[in-house]
Write a protein that holds these residues in place. Structure first.
Motif, short mmCIF file in Angstrom:
data_model
loop_
_atom_site.label_atom_id
_atom_site.label_comp_id
_atom_site.label_asym_id
_atom_site.label_seq_id
_atom_site.Cartn_x
_atom_site.Cartn_y
_atom_site.Cartn_z
N HIS A 188 -2.30 -1.38 -6.58
CA HIS A 188 -1.87 -1.02 -5.23
C HIS A 188 -2.94 -0.18 -4.54
O HIS A 188 -3.60 0.65 -5.16
N LYS A 189 -3.11 -0.39 -3.26
CA LYS A 189 -3.99 0.44 -2.44
C LYS A 189 -3.24 1.74 -2.16
O LYS A 189 -2.06 1.71 -1.79
N SER A 249 0.89 -1.17 0.00
CA SER A 249 0.00 0.00 0.00
C SER A 249 0.92 1.22 0.00
O SER A 249 2.00 1.20 0.60
N GLU A 258 -7.37 6.14 3.11
CA GLU A 258 -7.43 5.54 1.77
C GLU A 258 -7.84 6.56 0.71
O GLU A 258 -8.73 7.38 0.91
N LYS A 293 -9.04 6.12 -2.94
CA LYS A 293 -9.49 5.05 -3.82
C LYS A 293 -9.12 5.23 -5.28
O LYS A 293 -8.84 4.27 -5.97
N HIS A 314 -1.80 2.83 -8.90
CA HIS A 314 -3.23 2.51 -8.88
C HIS A 314 -3.57 1.53 -10.01
O HIS A 314 -4.29 0.54 -9.79
#
Length: 190
Positions: free
Chosen positions: A72-73, A47, A90, A92, A68
């Motif tokens: 990957h977060k 992440s 987060e 998104k 992204h």
């Protein structure tokens, strides 16, 4: 050696001059995608935390889009008030601004209902860096405090080439980075 405040002022001028020396199209191409050698050093499913760059800072948006698209977060820093420490929440979709709100520093951050997370990797802004991955920031200490609590996180500074200098006035609380990336080089601590 200069005091920290004098160094910050000098580094702001250096960063601005470096930024202004590139036309807008060239500046955007400088950080189009992360160097493959750096990508290979990061955990495959990491992440990743980013900062949203301000005008003269090394831009992070293309790196965020790159990671992204590879699944990957992502996360961005979040703070309720400017005097508070940062956490990461987060992020998104770096292609969509709708999930972001104003932050207390004049930029944007995830909404307060976004999931809090501790990224495996973070990209860190700064005014000055050394080849040994020392960093001086704007003076709020937000990243230094966060990194002191999260030493397992891989910290990567992003900078224009002119921001890498021989030495910086550091204090005991200043946290070292693992890497610094410029348009032409990657520096690794040690």
């Amino acid at each position: 050696m200069d005091t920290k405040d004098a160094t910050r002022n000098r580094m702001r001028q250096i960063r601005r001059a470096e930024f202004e020396s590139h036309d807008e199209g060239t500046a955007a191409l400088r950080f189009l995608r992360p160097p493959e050698v750096l990508v290979k050093k990061l955990p495959k499913d990491a992440s990743i935390g980013f900062y949203r760059s301000r005008t003269t800072e090394a831009p992070t948006i293309r790196y965020a889009e790159f990671f992204h698209e590879r699944g990957h977060k992502l996360a961005l820093p979040w703070a309720a008030h400017a005097r508070d420490g940062i956490t990461f929440r987060e992020w998104k979709d770096p292609f969509d601004e709708d999930e972001l709100e104003k932050d207390p520093f004049g930029g944007v951050q995830p909404t307060s209902d976004a999931a809090e997370m501790i990224p495996d990797v973070i990209f860190v802004p700064g005014l000055g860096f050394t080849a040994n991955c020392d960093r001086i920031g704007r003076g709020g200490g937000h990243y230094d405090r966060w990194l002191a609590k999260n030493r397992d996180t891989i910290a990567i500074g992003m900078a224009w080439d002119a921001q890498v200098v021989e030495s910086l006035p550091l204090d005991e609380h200043d946290q070292h980075l693992d890497f610094v990336v410029t348009p032409t080089k990657i520096y690794e601590r040690g």
